[in-house]
Design a protein around this motif. Structure first.
Motif, mmCIF file in Angstrom:
data_model
loop_
_atom_site.group_PDB
_atom_site.id
_atom_site.type_symbol
_atom_site.label_atom_id
_atom_site.label_comp_id
_atom_site.label_asym_id
_atom_site.label_seq_id
_atom_site.Cartn_x
_atom_site.Cartn_y
_atom_site.Cartn_z
ATOM 1 N N PRO A 104 -0.433 1.396 2.405
ATOM 2 C CA PRO A 104 0.341 2.264 3.270
ATOM 3 C C PRO A 104 0.314 1.793 4.696
ATOM 4 O O PRO A 104 -0.729 1.518 5.254
ATOM 5 C CB PRO A 104 -0.342 3.626 3.114
ATOM 6 N N GLY A 105 1.438 1.741 5.326
ATOM 7 C CA GLY A 105 1.494 1.242 6.694
ATOM 8 C C GLY A 105 1.167 2.314 7.696
ATOM 9 O O GLY A 105 1.535 3.459 7.580
ATOM 10 N N GLY A 106 0.440 1.885 8.738
ATOM 11 C CA GLY A 106 0.229 2.730 9.873
ATOM 12 C C GLY A 106 -0.750 3.846 9.705
ATOM 13 O O GLY A 106 -1.060 4.553 10.642
ATOM 14 N N GLY A 107 -1.286 4.040 8.484
ATOM 15 C CA GLY A 107 -2.230 5.116 8.286
ATOM 16 C C GLY A 107 -1.631 6.472 8.608
ATOM 17 O O GLY A 107 -2.293 7.371 9.079
ATOM 18 N N GLU A 108 -0.320 6.664 8.329
ATOM 19 C CA GLU A 108 0.317 7.917 8.654
ATOM 20 C C GLU A 108 -0.250 9.039 7.810
ATOM 21 O O GLU A 108 -0.618 8.861 6.664
ATOM 22 C CB GLU A 108 1.834 7.791 8.417
ATOM 23 N N LYS A 109 -0.262 10.242 8.394
ATOM 24 C CA LYS A 109 -0.872 11.374 7.733
ATOM 25 C C LYS A 109 -0.189 11.706 6.419
ATOM 26 O O LYS A 109 -0.811 12.219 5.503
ATOM 27 C CB LYS A 109 -0.849 12.598 8.665
ATOM 28 N N ASP A 110 1.134 11.439 6.332
ATOM 29 C CA ASP A 110 1.843 11.800 5.127
ATOM 30 C C ASP A 110 1.810 10.685 4.090
ATOM 31 O O ASP A 110 2.406 10.801 3.037
ATOM 32 C CB ASP A 110 3.295 12.173 5.454
ATOM 33 N N GLY A 111 1.120 9.589 4.349
ATOM 34 C CA GLY A 111 1.023 8.511 3.375
ATOM 35 C C GLY A 111 -0.002 8.852 2.310
ATOM 36 O O GLY A 111 -1.105 9.281 2.608
ATOM 37 N N ASP A 112 0.373 8.658 1.039
ATOM 38 C CA ASP A 112 -0.532 8.999 -0.054
ATOM 39 C C ASP A 112 -1.846 8.254 0.031
ATOM 40 O O ASP A 112 -2.887 8.757 -0.340
ATOM 41 C CB ASP A 112 0.148 8.692 -1.398
ATOM 42 N N GLY A 113 -1.804 7.009 0.508
ATOM 43 C CA GLY A 113 -3.018 6.210 0.549
ATOM 44 C C GLY A 113 -3.569 6.005 1.938
ATOM 45 O O GLY A 113 -4.337 5.085 2.173
ATOM 46 N N ALA A 114 -3.178 6.871 2.891
ATOM 47 C CA ALA A 114 -3.585 6.672 4.284
ATOM 48 C C ALA A 114 -5.093 6.648 4.430
ATOM 49 O O ALA A 114 -5.638 5.872 5.213
ATOM 50 C CB ALA A 114 -2.979 7.759 5.177
ATOM 51 N N SER A 115 -5.806 7.487 3.696
ATOM 52 C CA SER A 115 -7.259 7.550 3.850
ATOM 53 C C SER A 115 -7.935 6.276 3.382
ATOM 54 O O SER A 115 -9.064 5.986 3.773
ATOM 55 C CB SER A 115 -7.823 8.741 3.063
ATOM 56 N N ALA A 116 -7.243 5.509 2.514
ATOM 57 C CA ALA A 116 -7.824 4.269 2.006
ATOM 58 C C ALA A 116 -7.214 3.037 2.643
ATOM 59 O O ALA A 116 -7.544 1.918 2.260
ATOM 60 C CB ALA A 116 -7.647 4.194 0.478
ATOM 61 N N ALA A 117 -6.304 3.208 3.616
ATOM 62 C CA ALA A 117 -5.711 2.056 4.283
ATOM 63 C C ALA A 117 -6.791 1.270 5.001
ATOM 64 O O ALA A 117 -7.531 1.827 5.803
ATOM 65 C CB ALA A 117 -4.641 2.518 5.279
ATOM 66 N N PRO A 118 -6.931 -0.034 4.724
ATOM 67 C CA PRO A 118 -8.040 -0.832 5.277
ATOM 68 C C PRO A 118 -8.165 -0.804 6.786
ATOM 69 O O PRO A 118 -9.264 -0.712 7.315
ATOM 70 C CB PRO A 118 -7.721 -2.240 4.760
ATOM 71 N N GLN A 119 -7.029 -0.890 7.519
ATOM 72 C CA GLN A 119 -7.138 -0.897 8.972
ATOM 73 C C GLN A 119 -7.815 0.349 9.502
ATOM 74 O O GLN A 119 -8.570 0.308 10.463
ATOM 75 C CB GLN A 119 -5.756 -1.061 9.622
ATOM 76 N N ASN A 120 -7.525 1.496 8.870
ATOM 77 C CA ASN A 120 -8.122 2.744 9.328
ATOM 78 C C ASN A 120 -9.634 2.689 9.256
ATOM 79 O O ASN A 120 -10.334 3.213 10.122
ATOM 80 C CB ASN A 120 -7.607 3.911 8.487
ATOM 81 N N LYS A 121 -10.159 2.068 8.215
ATOM 82 C CA LYS A 121 -11.599 1.991 8.042
ATOM 83 C C LYS A 121 -12.211 0.884 8.875
ATOM 84 O O LYS A 121 -13.261 1.057 9.507
ATOM 85 C CB LYS A 121 -11.943 1.778 6.561
ATOM 86 N N LEU A 122 -11.564 -0.277 8.893
ATOM 87 C CA LEU A 122 -12.116 -1.401 9.628
ATOM 88 C C LEU A 122 -12.136 -1.141 11.135
ATOM 89 O O LEU A 122 -13.003 -1.646 11.843
ATOM 90 C CB LEU A 122 -11.319 -2.669 9.314
ATOM 91 N N MET A 123 -11.190 -0.323 11.618
ATOM 92 C CA MET A 123 -11.176 0.001 13.036
ATOM 93 C C MET A 123 -12.414 0.801 13.438
ATOM 94 O O MET A 123 -12.821 0.798 14.595
ATOM 95 C CB MET A 123 -9.911 0.793 13.383
ATOM 96 N N GLU A 124 -13.013 1.498 12.474
ATOM 97 C CA GLU A 124 -14.201 2.282 12.777
ATOM 98 C C GLU A 124 -15.363 1.387 13.215
ATOM 99 O O GLU A 124 -16.295 1.844 13.873
ATOM 100 C CB GLU A 124 -14.610 3.104 11.558
ATOM 101 N N LEU A 125 -15.307 0.114 12.843
ATOM 102 C CA LEU A 125 -16.383 -0.804 13.195
ATOM 103 C C LEU A 125 -16.372 -1.163 14.677
ATOM 104 O O LEU A 125 -17.300 -1.802 15.163
ATOM 105 C CB LEU A 125 -16.266 -2.094 12.367
ATOM 106 N N ALA A 126 -15.322 -0.767 15.396
ATOM 107 C CA ALA A 126 -15.220 -1.100 16.816
ATOM 108 C C ALA A 126 -16.147 -0.257 17.678
ATOM 109 O O ALA A 126 -16.224 -0.479 18.887
ATOM 110 C CB ALA A 126 -13.776 -0.941 17.296
ATOM 111 N N SER A 127 -16.856 0.696 17.080
ATOM 112 C CA SER A 127 -17.806 1.484 17.863
ATOM 113 C C SER A 127 -18.906 2.015 16.964
ATOM 114 O O SER A 127 -18.710 2.208 15.757
ATOM 115 C CB SER A 127 -17.093 2.654 18.560
ATOM 116 N N GLY A 128 -20.088 2.211 17.548
ATOM 117 C CA GLY A 128 -21.197 2.806 16.810
ATOM 118 C C GLY A 128 -21.924 1.827 15.902
ATOM 119 O O GLY A 128 -21.765 0.609 16.002
ATOM 120 N N ALA A 129 -22.743 2.365 15.023
ATOM 121 C CA ALA A 129 -23.548 1.568 14.103
ATOM 122 C C ALA A 129 -23.096 1.821 12.674
ATOM 123 O O ALA A 129 -22.815 2.962 12.293
ATOM 124 C CB ALA A 129 -25.025 1.911 14.261
#
Length: 421
Positions: A104-129
């Motif tokens: 799913p592109g853009g991690g849009e809220k209405d995307g069925d797979g937004a919660s599993a879109a890789p960019q959404n998760k990998l971006m979390e690595l930009a902060s914290g532990a």
């Protein structure tokens, strides 16, 4: 056995690269160092253990050559990621952008797979532990799992198949990449894989930093360390240019096989490392084939990533930008300066940031007040604009929309804008 003492690469050393290659590297790489660090952080190891083993003396040149010759294709281990880039906390900052392998592109809220879109998760690595489990078996098989307190996210690449699974939402996205080359040693990961997964071997980030070696950089061997129970040399990289925001990059290199086992980037402003990523354990044996097998758990929602991307593109119709259009839009990108103080510029077309002048009430004034809270107003012969800062990367956006960005201090950006006037 003699303890390894600091040895420095003299100005202009650049291995076996041609003069043209050296020039391209010195101008292009330093601008991207901080960005590369953030983008590939999930797969480059860093944490050091205790102890300073006695190892045979080695020169910086020989240690760099050892890294370059390292051809580790198989490994598995646990990686601890710690990032402190000093990014402002913004509402909705967790969302990523862009699709992935048909996901799913853009991690849009209405995307069925937004919660599993890789960019959404990998971006979390930009902060914290964060804690990751990593496994690699050549360019055709990689697996990365981000382990959270309550859930786990896995990204699995095997041949021309890619699975992304989020246990929190019990959602799996399946994508195919038929263009994944299969020609002997020329195997390549699918084009749509994010760079985090393409650059699955630990060497990549260290090699990017080492490409900057030249007369703008000091490279020395600075002692030894124990990393994940393995003996390692420590390579210390320091910019010589005063305008850089990078203080130093320290890379621990496996004494046996030349694999970088530690990458720590410290800003010139001091304090905690901006990027500190590393193995708590590592094994260079071939991972079990089952490591790269994935079957969605019972009850999981399975999303066809290829179909969802095609649907999204049809929905946008002619408004959906193609890759060629995006490349054309970046035609105004230019790099000025040299070495670690290189600055990327994008020419503006008159539409800059809202100033709020005469708009104390209304959206324009509110936007200007918000921008003032996260950016500094600056001025010079170029006019005026705002500087937005992190601990590593600063960006100047002028009132006419021209952008100057680099791992340089605020004054360097202002000087560049004045010179380009």
């Amino acid at each position: 056995m003699p303890r390894n003492e600091p040895t420095e690469v003299t100005d202009g050393w650049d291995g076996e690269r041609s003069p043209r290659r050296r020039k391209a590297v010195r101008y292009g790489v330093p601008v991207a160092v901080a960005g590369v660090a953030a983008a590939t952080i999930g797969l480059v190891p860093a944490f050091a253990g205790s102890g300073s083993p006695d190892l045979p003396k080695i020169s910086a040149q020989d240690l760099i050559a050892k890294i370059a010759k390292s051809d580790v294709q198989q490994l598995s281990g646990t990686v601890r990621v710690s990032t402190d880039l000093g990014l402002p906390s913004l509402p909705g900052a967790g969302g990523g952008a862009g699709g992935f392998g048909g996901a799913p592109g853009g991690g849009e809220k209405d995307g069925d797979g937004a919660s599993a879109a890789p960019q959404n998760k990998l971006m979390e690595l930009a902060s914290g532990a964060h804690t990751l489990r990593v496994a690699v078996d050549g360019p055709e098989k990689q697996r990365v799992s981000i382990v959270d307190k309550a859930a786990e996210y896995s990204l699995v690449h095997r041949g021309n198949e890619v699975w992304a699974y989020d246990s929190g939402s019990n959602t799996a996205v399946h994508s195919t990449a038929p263009d994944a080359g299969r020609h002997g040693k020329q195997h390549r990961a699918p084009k749509d894989l994010p760079k985090d997964l393409k650059n699955a071997t630990p060497q990549d980030l260290a090699k990017q930093a080492l490409k900057a070696a030249g007369d703008t950089t000091s490279v020395t061997v600075d002692g030894t360390a124990k990393v994940a129970g393995r003996d390692a040399y420590q390579l210390l990289i320091k910019p010589k240019q005063s305008g850089s925001t990078v203080g130093s990059i320290r890379v621990a290199v496996d004494a046996e096989n030349g694999t970088p086992l530690k990458f720590t980037l410290t800003p010139k402003s001091g304090g905690a490392a901006a990027v500190d990523v590393g193995y708590t354990n590592v094994d260079f044996a071939k991972p079990a084939a089952s490591t790269f097998a994935f079957t969605p758990p019972k009850g999981a929602k399975v999303v066809d990533g290829d179909k969802e991307r095609a649907t999204a593109q049809r929905g946008h119709g002619k408004d959906a930008p193609s890759r060629k259009d995006l490349a054309k839009d970046m035609g105004g990108l230019n790099v000025i300066g040299e070495g670690w103080t290189s600055i990327a510029t994008i020419k503006g077309e008159g539409a800059g940031l809202p100033s709020g002048k005469g708009e104390d009430k209304g959206a324009g004034g509110d936007a200007a007040k918000f921008l003032d809270s996260i950016g500094d107003k600056v001025s010079g012969s170029f006019g005026s604009g705002r500087v937005f800062s992190t601990r590593l990367v600063n960006a100047l956006i002028t009132d006419n929309g021209t952008v100057y960005v680099g791992a340089v201090d605020k004054q360097a950006l202002i000087n560049a804008a004045n010179a380009a006037k």
